[in-house]
Design an enzyme around this catalytic site. Structure first.
Site: not given
Length: 147
Positions: A78, A80, A106
């Site tokens: 992801h 992040e 998430c």
């Protein structure tokens, strides 16, 4: 055109980072900032040196996995995660920083954000993961939805 606020400025850069994504389902960008200085950026895609989903297709799509579920069945990191990893690779301290993200993180990313010492998350798009909201609330990480 008026000068953008810091949040507008950083969120726009986050949107540009998302354009580098190699994900077929969702383009996400992330930007870690401290004292109005960019520390790291990230976008979602396969680990460095591995074949991208753009080239081999999406396993999650093939298996019919809904968004927000079974994160482990994806070859991509992801945005992040990639931003946090880039900071680590380059020896950049991110404790006490802000992360800007094009979508709500998430639950996996929320746990990494908490452990990395990031104090605030500013995001623009929604993501179907209620548990991540609980993680941020319990950890007292400020979560702000940006228009």
């Amino acid at each position: 055109m008026p000068r953008p606020s810091w949040n507008e400025y950083f969120m726009e850069i986050t949107r540009v980072a998302a354009t580098r994504s190699t994900c077929l389902r969702r383009k996400v960008g992330a930007l870690i900032v401290k004292d109005n200085r960019i520390l790291a950026t990230g976008y979602n895609g396969a680990p460095a040196g591995l074949t991208h989903c753009l080239e081999i297709g999406c396993l999650r799509e093939k298996l019919g996995i809904p968004s927000g579920q079974r994160h482990e069945l994806c070859r991509a990191l992801h945005a992040e995660q990639n931003a946090i990893i880039q900071a680590a690779v380059h020896g950049t301290a991110i404790k006490g920083s802000i992360i800007y993200v094009t979508n709500q993180p998430c639950v996996m990313c929320s746990k990494m954000i908490v452990n990395a010492g990031i104090q605030k998350v500013i995001y623009s798009g929604d993501y179907p993961d209620e548990l991540s909201l609980d993680i941020f609330k319990e950890a007292d990480v400020e979560l702000i939805k940006f228009p």
